[in-house]
Design an enzyme around this catalytic site. Sequence first.
Site, PDB file in Angstrom:
ATOM      1  N   GLY A  47      38.693  40.691  37.822  1.00  0.00           N
ATOM      2  CA  GLY A  47      39.317  42.011  37.880  1.00  0.00           C
ATOM      3  C   GLY A  47      38.308  43.016  38.386  1.00  0.00           C
ATOM      4  O   GLY A  47      37.108  42.721  38.479  1.00  0.00           O
ATOM      5  N   GLN A  52      34.360  51.267  39.561  1.00  0.00           N
ATOM      6  CA  GLN A  52      33.287  50.346  39.947  1.00  0.00           C
ATOM      7  C   GLN A  52      32.956  50.437  41.435  1.00  0.00           C
ATOM      8  O   GLN A  52      31.886  50.005  41.851  1.00  0.00           O
ATOM      9  CB  GLN A  52      33.659  48.899  39.583  1.00  0.00           C
ATOM     10  N   CYS A 100      30.885  40.907  34.132  1.00  0.00           N
ATOM     11  CA  CYS A 100      31.376  42.100  34.818  1.00  0.00           C
ATOM     12  C   CYS A 100      30.604  42.220  36.119  1.00  0.00           C
ATOM     13  O   CYS A 100      29.382  42.031  36.136  1.00  0.00           O
ATOM     14  CB  CYS A 100      31.140  43.321  33.935  1.00  0.00           C
ATOM     15  N   LEU A 101      31.305  42.538  37.199  1.00  0.00           N
ATOM     16  CA  LEU A 101      30.628  42.674  38.494  1.00  0.00           C
ATOM     17  C   LEU A 101      29.630  43.830  38.489  1.00  0.00           C
ATOM     18  O   LEU A 101      28.729  43.863  39.319  1.00  0.00           O
ATOM     19  CB  LEU A 101      31.653  42.855  39.614  1.00  0.00           C
ATOM     20  N   HIS A 142      39.371  44.766  29.225  1.00  0.00           N
ATOM     21  CA  HIS A 142      38.076  44.981  29.890  1.00  0.00           C
ATOM     22  C   HIS A 142      38.228  45.959  31.056  1.00  0.00           C
ATOM     23  O   HIS A 142      37.450  46.920  31.179  1.00  0.00           O
ATOM     24  CB  HIS A 142      37.528  43.620  30.366  1.00  0.00           C
ATOM     25  N   GLU A 143      39.234  45.723  31.911  1.00  0.00           N
ATOM     26  CA  GLU A 143      39.390  46.582  33.094  1.00  0.00           C
ATOM     27  C   GLU A 143      39.770  48.005  32.697  1.00  0.00           C
ATOM     28  O   GLU A 143      39.271  48.971  33.282  1.00  0.00           O
ATOM     29  CB  GLU A 143      40.424  45.998  34.060  1.00  0.00           C
ATOM     30  N   HIS A 146      36.966  50.291  31.711  1.00  0.00           N
ATOM     31  CA  HIS A 146      36.211  50.921  32.803  1.00  0.00           C
ATOM     32  C   HIS A 146      36.733  52.331  33.100  1.00  0.00           C
ATOM     33  O   HIS A 146      35.980  53.209  33.509  1.00  0.00           O
ATOM     34  CB  HIS A 146      36.315  50.093  34.085  1.00  0.00           C
TER      35      HIS A 146
HETATM   36 NI    NI Z   1      33.977  44.896  34.476  1.00  0.00          NI
END
Ligand code: NI
Length: 172
Positions: A47, A52, A100-101, A142-143, A146
């Site tokens: 995701g 981000q 996480c990216l 999680h998303e 953000h």
């Molecule tokens: Ni993330």
Amino acid sequence: MAIKAVLRMGDPRLLEISAAVSNFDTPELHQLVKDLMDTMRAEDGAGLAAPQIAVGLRVVVFGFDENERYPDAEPVPQTVLINPLIEVLAEEREDGWEGCLSVPGLMGVVSRYTHIRYSGYDPFGKPIEREAQHFHARVVQHECDHLDGILYPQQMSDMRRFGFTEVLQPGG
Ligand code: NI
């Protein structure tokens, strides 16, 4: 293709509260969604959230048929979710590994609700409402975090279960 640079933990833009989208079906919104999808796929993420890639809007994308990072995860439908809301359907929580990216190379165990309902809109302004459990519910939580400036390490309760992926999973 427009693969964007993903901001990494430490960048103050990841800590901001993102703004709601007010205009749907615009060229700008469709371009943002495409950039998110292209970047998520290029990085093999489960995701990705707009902040981000340095866009402070409440837009997330997620979903995969299978994911190298989470080989045991059940498939999650490919979804674009705008202005999301999460309703917790059961108080039960479970621990699970997350990456996480924006926190490359690391993984940690986070407790998440196991059963949620989420709602929001697609890029055309059409409402979306779904129930999700387990890994699907985890990805959405999680998303959406953000969008409120929360990275998963902030949700961890046991920092002993935080480490480098290549150490935790030697040989991949
Ligand atoms: Ni993330």
